[in-house]
Scaffold this active site. Structure first.
Site, PDB file in Angstrom:
ATOM      1  N   GLU A   1       0.847  -1.211   0.000  1.00 13.25           N
ATOM      2  CA  GLU A   1       0.000   0.000   0.000  1.00 13.25           C
ATOM      3  C   GLU A   1       0.876   1.254   0.000  1.00 13.25           C
ATOM      4  OE1 GLU A   1      -3.126   0.381   3.030  1.00 13.25           O
ATOM      5  OE2 GLU A   1      -2.908   2.558   2.843  1.00 13.25           O
TER       6      GLU A   1
ATOM      7  N   CYS B   1      -8.474   3.301   8.215  1.00 10.80           N
ATOM      8  CA  CYS B   1      -9.843   3.010   7.782  1.00 10.80           C
ATOM      9  C   CYS B   1     -10.715   2.522   8.942  1.00 10.80           C
ATOM     10  CB  CYS B   1      -9.816   1.979   6.656  1.00 10.80           C
ATOM     11  SG  CYS B   1      -9.482   0.326   7.248  1.00 10.80           S
TER      12      CYS B   1
HETATM   13  S1  SF4 Z   1     -11.446  -1.365   4.372  1.00 11.94           S
HETATM   14 FE1  SF4 Z   1      -9.467  -0.844   5.311  1.00 11.94          FE
HETATM   15  S2  SF4 Z   1      -8.416  -2.784   5.711  1.00 11.94           S
HETATM   16 FE2  SF4 Z   1     -10.081  -3.169   4.299  1.00 11.94          FE
HETATM   17  S3  SF4 Z   1      -9.122  -3.094   2.284  1.00 11.94           S
HETATM   18 FE3  SF4 Z   1      -9.987  -1.066   2.710  1.00 11.94          FE
HETATM   19  S4  SF4 Z   1      -8.339   0.102   3.622  1.00 11.94           S
HETATM   20 FE4  SF4 Z   1      -7.727  -2.059   3.708  1.00 11.94          FE
END
Ligand code: SF4
Length: 315
Positions: free
Chosen positions: A132, A201
């Site tokens: 990422e 997130c």
């Molecule tokens: S919701 Fe959060 S943990 Fe899940 S793929 Fe998206 S950024 Fe990654």
């Protein structure tokens, strides 16, 4: 009467798959239905061997770079996101490309590009080498985004134009460690512009919050997740910091050393955002072979996030 020792399992909620992982897996499955196998996926679609193996069985081929993908088959970019150069190269080669980048990672990419357009220097708080982070750094020309990995680096990083500064973060960091880094940056650079909405997130935040609540009541904590999964590693750290020193990250139940369980009466269990629930059940079944298990579900919040599929697959 059972002669097995008694154990209470506190199951953290929310745990396991997030909306971004659900979407990424669905993109691979729908692409296989629409185009037929093989479909190529650049990098593991999500960091979980069980998931990757299942998709491989169905006809997905996992590669690390675009030059390993033949011209005439679809290529999917993983949930972690990719540097801008990757879709550009796929377009140049006229490839069928499907982007499984989580929309919450895309939001970070958009913010980084906006900051640069507005003339600000961009810092990225994150872990070097994670896909990422590679993808976010690759949104701007090389070297333009400066990586800050920890509070020490935040204390020492040199910025030329510190009045025109901004930061974004990786989505799967420790909430508490990031707050410390941000507080150092804000002290040094009071005008630094922060994200309009939190970059870490909802899934990362909720899973860490659940572990924090349970950890103090547990003699041990097991996180199910891959060793290269950022959010899973953070969950094991959070359990330790929150008072449960005896915390481990394992990929499958079979890795559990039963001697490690000696003296444990209450154990917390959670799963990273890329670990399927079936792996939690597998662990509970294994514990049931050796202990008289009482399972308690402890949910600190519920989630109803859902992301739509790319238009090419949503019909
Ligand atoms: S919701 Fe959060 S943990 Fe899940 S793929 Fe998206 S950024 Fe990654």
């Amino acid at each position: 009467m059972s002669s097995k020792p008694k154990i209470t399992v506190l199951l953290a909620g929310p745990r396991g798959f997030c909306a971004g992982v659900d979407r990424a897996i669905e993109i691979v499955e729908k692409a296989l239905e629409k185009f037929g196998p093989p479909v190529y996926v650049r990098h593991e679609i999500v960091h979980n061997k069980y998931v990757v193996d299942e998709l491989r069985e169905k006809g997905a081929v996992f590669v690390e770079e675009l030059d390993e993908v033949p011209e005439d088959v679809p290529v999917i970019f993983s949930a972690h996101g990719v540097p801008k150069a990757v879709p550009e190269e796929a377009t140049r080669r006229n490839m069928i490309q499907l982007d499984a980048t989580c929309p919450l990672v895309t939001k970070v990419h958009v913010d980084a590009r906006r900051h640069r357009k507005d003339g600000r220097t961009v810092l990225l708080i994150g872990h070097a080498g994670h896909p990422e982070v590679v993808g976010t750094l690759g949104q701007l020309p090389e070297g333009e985004i400066k990586l800050v990995e920890n509070a020490e680096q935040a204390k020492t990083i040199e910025i030329e134009n510190s009045d025109n500064l901004s930061f974004v973060t990786q989505t799967t960091l420790s909430v508490d460690d990031t707050a410390e880094i941000v507080s150092v940056l804000k002290k040094r650079f009071p005008n630094i512009e922060e994200p309009r909405t939190e970059d870490i997130c909802y899934a990362t935040t909720n899973r860490q919050a659940a572990v924090k609540v349970l950890a103090k009541d547990c003699d041990a904590f097991i996180v199910l997740g891959a060793p290269n999964s950022s959010n899973s590693n953070r969950l094991a750290e959070v359990a330790r910091v929150a008072g449960c020193e005896k915390s481990i990250l394992i990929e499958r139940a079979a890795e559990l050393d039963l001697d490690w369980m000696t003296g444990v009466e209450t154990i917390g269990v959670t799963a990273g955002a890329s670990a399927p629930e079936i792996l939690v059940q597998e662990l509970i079944d294994l514990l049931g072979d050796h202990f008289e298990v009482t399972v308690r579900d402890v949910a600190v919040t519920t989630e109803d996030m859902h992301f739509s599929l790319p238009r090419a697959l949503s019909a």
